[in-house]
Design a protein around this motif. Structure first.
Motif, PDB file in Angstrom:
ATOM      1  N   ASN A  15       0.838  -1.194   0.000  1.00 14.23           N
ATOM      2  CA  ASN A  15       0.000   0.000   0.000  1.00 14.23           C
ATOM      3  C   ASN A  15       0.875   1.248   0.000  1.00 14.23           C
ATOM      4  O   ASN A  15       1.047   1.922   1.011  1.00 14.23           O
ATOM      5  CB  ASN A  15      -0.938   0.006   1.208  1.00 14.23           C
ATOM      6  CG  ASN A  15      -2.064   1.002   1.045  1.00 14.23           C
ATOM      7  OD1 ASN A  15      -1.994   1.897   0.221  1.00 14.23           O
ATOM      8  ND2 ASN A  15      -3.104   0.835   1.847  1.00 14.23           N
ATOM      9  N   ILE A  37      -0.198   5.091   1.086  1.00 13.50           N
ATOM     10  CA  ILE A  37      -0.117   5.672   2.424  1.00 13.50           C
ATOM     11  C   ILE A  37       1.318   6.125   2.655  1.00 13.50           C
ATOM     12  O   ILE A  37       2.222   5.292   2.749  1.00 13.50           O
ATOM     13  CB  ILE A  37      -0.537   4.659   3.499  1.00 13.50           C
ATOM     14  CG1 ILE A  37      -1.990   4.245   3.291  1.00 13.50           C
ATOM     15  CG2 ILE A  37      -0.334   5.232   4.895  1.00 13.50           C
ATOM     16  CD1 ILE A  37      -2.470   3.187   4.251  1.00 13.50           C
ATOM     17  N   SER A  66      -3.231   0.392   7.098  1.00  9.36           N
ATOM     18  CA  SER A  66      -4.342   0.658   6.182  1.00  9.36           C
ATOM     19  C   SER A  66      -5.729   0.444   6.778  1.00  9.36           C
ATOM     20  O   SER A  66      -6.715   0.970   6.256  1.00  9.36           O
ATOM     21  CB  SER A  66      -4.203  -0.231   4.937  1.00  9.36           C
ATOM     22  OG  SER A  66      -4.249  -1.609   5.308  1.00  9.36           O
ATOM     23  N   ASP A  67      -5.829  -0.330   7.868  1.00  9.59           N
ATOM     24  CA  ASP A  67      -7.135  -0.627   8.454  1.00  9.59           C
ATOM     25  C   ASP A  67      -7.316   0.229   9.710  1.00  9.59           C
ATOM     26  O   ASP A  67      -6.849  -0.113  10.792  1.00  9.59           O
ATOM     27  CB  ASP A  67      -7.220  -2.118   8.792  1.00  9.59           C
ATOM     28  CG  ASP A  67      -8.612  -2.547   9.220  1.00  9.59           C
ATOM     29  OD1 ASP A  67      -9.327  -1.727   9.831  1.00  9.59           O
ATOM     30  OD2 ASP A  67      -8.975  -3.695   8.956  1.00  9.59           O
ATOM     31  N   GLU A  70       1.086  -3.892   7.226  1.00  6.49           N
ATOM     32  CA  GLU A  70       0.130  -3.313   6.276  1.00  6.49           C
ATOM     33  C   GLU A  70      -1.254  -3.155   6.896  1.00  6.49           C
ATOM     34  O   GLU A  70      -1.945  -2.150   6.661  1.00  6.49           O
ATOM     35  CB  GLU A  70       0.035  -4.193   5.024  1.00  6.49           C
ATOM     36  CG  GLU A  70       1.203  -4.054   4.086  1.00  6.49           C
ATOM     37  CD  GLU A  70       1.003  -4.857   2.814  1.00  6.49           C
ATOM     38  OE1 GLU A  70       0.290  -5.887   2.878  1.00  6.49           O
ATOM     39  OE2 GLU A  70       1.542  -4.456   1.777  1.00  6.49           O
TER      40      GLU A  70
END
Length: 381
Positions: A235, A238, A346-347, A342
């Motif tokens: 990702n 970000i 991202s979460d 990750e």
């Protein structure tokens, strides 16, 4: 009660951090404590002198005064080598002088040279502190279990249940005199230093997602794996940077630098070097990542918990005593650790849940101090 602590040096590292925390939390009114460093170098001497006496010694007719602040490296290295033969010569000479102080307890506060050093004392209770995964230490040093050495001490303190079990499995005859005791944490000091931003590196004022890893650059920490992990983080939308705090030289440092170039992660990976106050970096990071192969009682994990910074760690043996997986952090083999990193990047729901849980953490020293006072710093051998 007179107690002598023996350490390898005053350099930054887990052993000295452990001693600093122990002395800051101990009720010193009941003890007269001296600290002797085999190699009297490193930045932590003055901190320790706030609490106890740092010893000077006479070696080969050279009088070393207590007020001496200069490095003793040039003197001590003449006597202290990794070989047992030369350490024997230094140890017998120095101990004969130190024994005149009539210590009740002498503590080798690290495996290796400090433990061998205290083994030469004849009258005092001898305690050996083990700050490592003993099996891993033997492997790295290409050594066999030190049955003879540990037969000379009266008590052995390992800094986690895991390290105690490893140690006793290798030296089963020590079972009845070996105890597990987590390191003390000076949480007030850690919190107060974490808000001291005056020496914060300008590079750390980065506004994106900040990851930190701390420790000496050596094979056990596996920092040389970080460039590959960064290259696998999918990702890229970000913005993030990974900051490494710690010193080190040699083959592992060279491999680390080579991998940074090989994986082309110079923009994402920032080496900040050694910091006497790492706490603002931990507190202001979004995530702390440990890539260690082995840890005994990982200070950086407990410091991150104290400062309420979420953690992703590799699955070394003792980590399960300090992290509850998917509750206040994540534990993963290094081969799949990128997935957990990750996820935390991202979460937002997962990150906020872990952050909320770890923000409730508070480190308590009472049980540790009880064992220390009643079972270790006593004259019951």
């Amino acid at each position: 009660m007179k107690i002598l602590f023996v350490v390898p040096s005053f350099r930054n590292g887990g052993t000295i951090t452990s001693l600093k925390n122990l002395l800051s939390q101990l009720d010193l009114s009941n003890y007269e404590i001296d600290v002797f460093a085999i190699t009297n170098i490193g930045p932590n001497r003055e901190f320790i002198e706030q609490y106890v006496n740092v010893m000077g010694v006479a070696l080969e007719g050279v009088k070393i005064k207590q007020s001496l602040k200069n490095s003793l490296k040039s003197i001590v290295f003449k006597y202290v080598k990794s070989t047992k033969k030369i350490l024997d010569k230094f140890g017998v000479s120095a101990v004969s002088k130190l024994e005149k102080n009539n210590y009740d307890i002498v503590i080798g506060f690290q495996e290796g040279q400090p433990t061998r050093f205290i083994s030469y004392f004849k009258e005092a209770k001898k305690i050996a502190w083990v700050h490592c995964d003993y099996s891993n230490m033997l492997k790295i040093a290409d050594m066999k279990p030190q049955h003879k050495l540990y037969s000379k001490v009266d008590q052995i303190v390992c800094v986690s249940d895991y390290t105690k079990n490893v140690f006793v499995n290798l030296l089963p005859e020590t079972k009845d005199k070996t105890v597990a005791l987590h390191n003390l944490i000076d949480k007030d000091y850690i919190i107060s230093k974490s808000i001291d931003l005056k020496d914060l590196d300008p590079l750390f004022k980065y506004k994106g997602f900040k990851i930190v890893s701390l420790g000496r650059i050596d094979p056990v920490k596996r920092f040389s794996c970080i460039p590959k992990i960064i290259s696998e983080i999918k990702n890229k939308t970000i913005p993030f940077k990974w900051f490494v705090i710690g010193g080190g030289e040699g083959a592992e440092k060279e491999l680390f630098l080579q991998n940074i170039k090989y994986y082309n992660v110079e923009n994402e990976l920032i080496l900040l070097g050694e910091k006497n106050n790492p706490y603002p970096y931990i507190k202001n990071a979004d995530l702390l990542v440990s890539t260690s192969l082995s840890e005994a009682c990982p200070y950086v994990i407990n410091e991150a918990k104290t400062l309420h910074t979420p953690i992703v760690s590799t699955d070394f043996g003792s980590i399960y005593e300090f992290i509850e997986n998917d509750l206040n952090g994540f534990i993963s083999p290094i081969e799949t650790i990128v997935e957990e990193i990750e996820l935390m990047m991202s979460d937002k729901e997962t990150y906020d849940r872990i952050k909320s849980n770890i923000s409730e953490f508070e480190y308590f020293n009472d049980d540790i101090l009880s064992v220390l006072y009643n079972d270790i710093l006593t004259l019951n051998k």
